[in-house]
Design an enzyme around this catalytic site. Structure first.
Site, mmCIF file in Angstrom:
data_model
loop_
_atom_site.group_PDB
_atom_site.id
_atom_site.type_symbol
_atom_site.label_atom_id
_atom_site.label_comp_id
_atom_site.label_asym_id
_atom_site.label_seq_id
_atom_site.Cartn_x
_atom_site.Cartn_y
_atom_site.Cartn_z
ATOM 1 N N ASP A 43 0.509 -0.991 0.222
ATOM 2 C CA ASP A 43 0.147 0.124 0.144
ATOM 3 C C ASP A 43 0.376 1.180 -0.209
ATOM 4 O O ASP A 43 1.833 0.950 0.347
ATOM 5 C CB ASP A 43 -0.718 0.090 1.089
ATOM 6 C CG ASP A 43 -2.133 -0.439 0.553
ATOM 7 O OD1 ASP A 43 -2.533 -0.967 -0.387
ATOM 8 O OD2 ASP A 43 -2.818 -1.177 1.234
ATOM 9 N N LYS A 65 -3.248 2.471 -2.077
ATOM 10 C CA LYS A 65 -4.881 2.667 -1.201
ATOM 11 C C LYS A 65 -5.001 3.690 -0.146
ATOM 12 O O LYS A 65 -3.684 3.897 0.567
ATOM 13 C CB LYS A 65 -5.014 2.000 -0.967
ATOM 14 C CG LYS A 65 -5.072 -0.030 -1.561
ATOM 15 C CD LYS A 65 -6.746 1.027 -2.432
ATOM 16 C CE LYS A 65 -7.458 -0.258 -2.548
ATOM 17 N NZ LYS A 65 -8.850 0.055 -3.321
ATOM 18 N N MET A 182 -9.892 8.821 8.558
ATOM 19 C CA MET A 182 -10.479 9.372 6.794
ATOM 20 C C MET A 182 -11.387 10.057 7.327
ATOM 21 O O MET A 182 -11.972 9.979 6.805
ATOM 22 C CB MET A 182 -10.593 8.185 6.151
ATOM 23 C CG MET A 182 -9.606 7.205 6.111
ATOM 24 S SD MET A 182 -10.216 5.744 4.987
ATOM 25 C CE MET A 182 -11.231 4.695 6.211
#
Length: 262
Positions: A43, A65, A182
């Site tokens: 990632d 990602k 996030m």
């Protein structure tokens, strides 16, 4: 550890949590898995220093990602894992943080097991824990927080996402710390919803690039959250921590010599 009971593959797949970025926070089990892998699917949030532990000759495939950026489709990553294992490779899916905390590890285990592939999971230190630890404060405290909730601020397309109003009410009544992953891009909406159940004076910290040399953070209040993020230009990858435990950050950062992380 998770494994399938019936494997028709010749190879093996391990989902490895690389932790928040600092290579010294890798577990010994994670390090061993990385060093013995023949194929690593990596990632974006995994640091170059961690990837450097791969053995010479290992095939390294970067499958980005990262929230808000162009990402490799999840279905394609799963196909790569299955193909490599069926070719007899020792595959490591290397993820930032922990595979089972907003790392889609659960989805990948399901797909691998459905394909009859043996899979192991190695946990990593999640960014929400490492971020506040780097600033010298806990996530729980007998006086200030009786529990902690890890929650995503980024809903799956078509999903209504987190009920922030209900979560705020629960956090207030139960004295919970909220760790929001996030959530920077939706900070304004999250702030407004949380204010329905939490005081505007509730302490908040936002930590970007936790444990890395370029780590930055701000200490603010829930009522000023969105404006503080805008003023500081903090961006992803960041975690937002909401709760009374965060009130200790100002004291810890005013005297950094008095606190060091291991």
């Amino acid at each position: 550890m998770t494994s399938s009971k019936h494997s028709s593959s010749r190879g093996h797949c391990t989902l490895v949590g690389a932790g928040p970025g600092d290579p010294e926070l890798l577990t010994l089990k994670a390090l061993k898995a990385i060093q013995t892998a023949t194929v690593l699917l990596v990632d974006d949030l995994v640091s170059d220093e961690i990837v450097a532990f791969a053995k010479p000759g290992a095939r390294i495939v970067h499958v980005g990602k990262r929230g808000g950026c162009k990402s490799t489709p999840q279905e394609f990553i799963e196909k790569l894992m299955i193909m490599a294992v069926r070719e007899g490779e020792n595959v490591v899916r290397l993820k930032g943080g922990d595979p089972f905390i907003f790392g889609r590890g659960g989805e990948e285990v399901e797909h691998l097991q459905a394909a009859g592939i043996e899979v192991t999971v190695v946990n990593g230190i999640t960014a929400g824990l490492a971020a506040v630890t780097s600033l010298g404060v806990p996530l729980t405290h007998r006086q200030h927080a009786h529990g902690v909730v890890f929650v995503t601020g980024h809903a799956k397309p078509g999903d209504e996402g987190t009920d922030w109003r209900m979560l705020a009410e629960t956090a207030f009544k139960a004295k919970l710390t909220l760790v929001i992953y996030m959530g920077v891009s939706g900070a304004g909406r999250i702030q407004n919803e949380l204010l329905t159940g939490l005081p505007a004076t509730t302490p908040v910290a936002v930590i970007q690039n936790a444990t890395l040399a370029n780590q930055r953070h701000i200490a603010t209040t829930l009522g000023e959250l969105a404006q503080a993020i805008s003023d500081s230009a903090l961006a992803s990858p960041s975690v937002i921590v909401v709760g009374d435990v965060v009130s200790g950050i100002a004291a810890a950062t005013e005297h950094p010599a008095q606190f060091k992380t291991a």
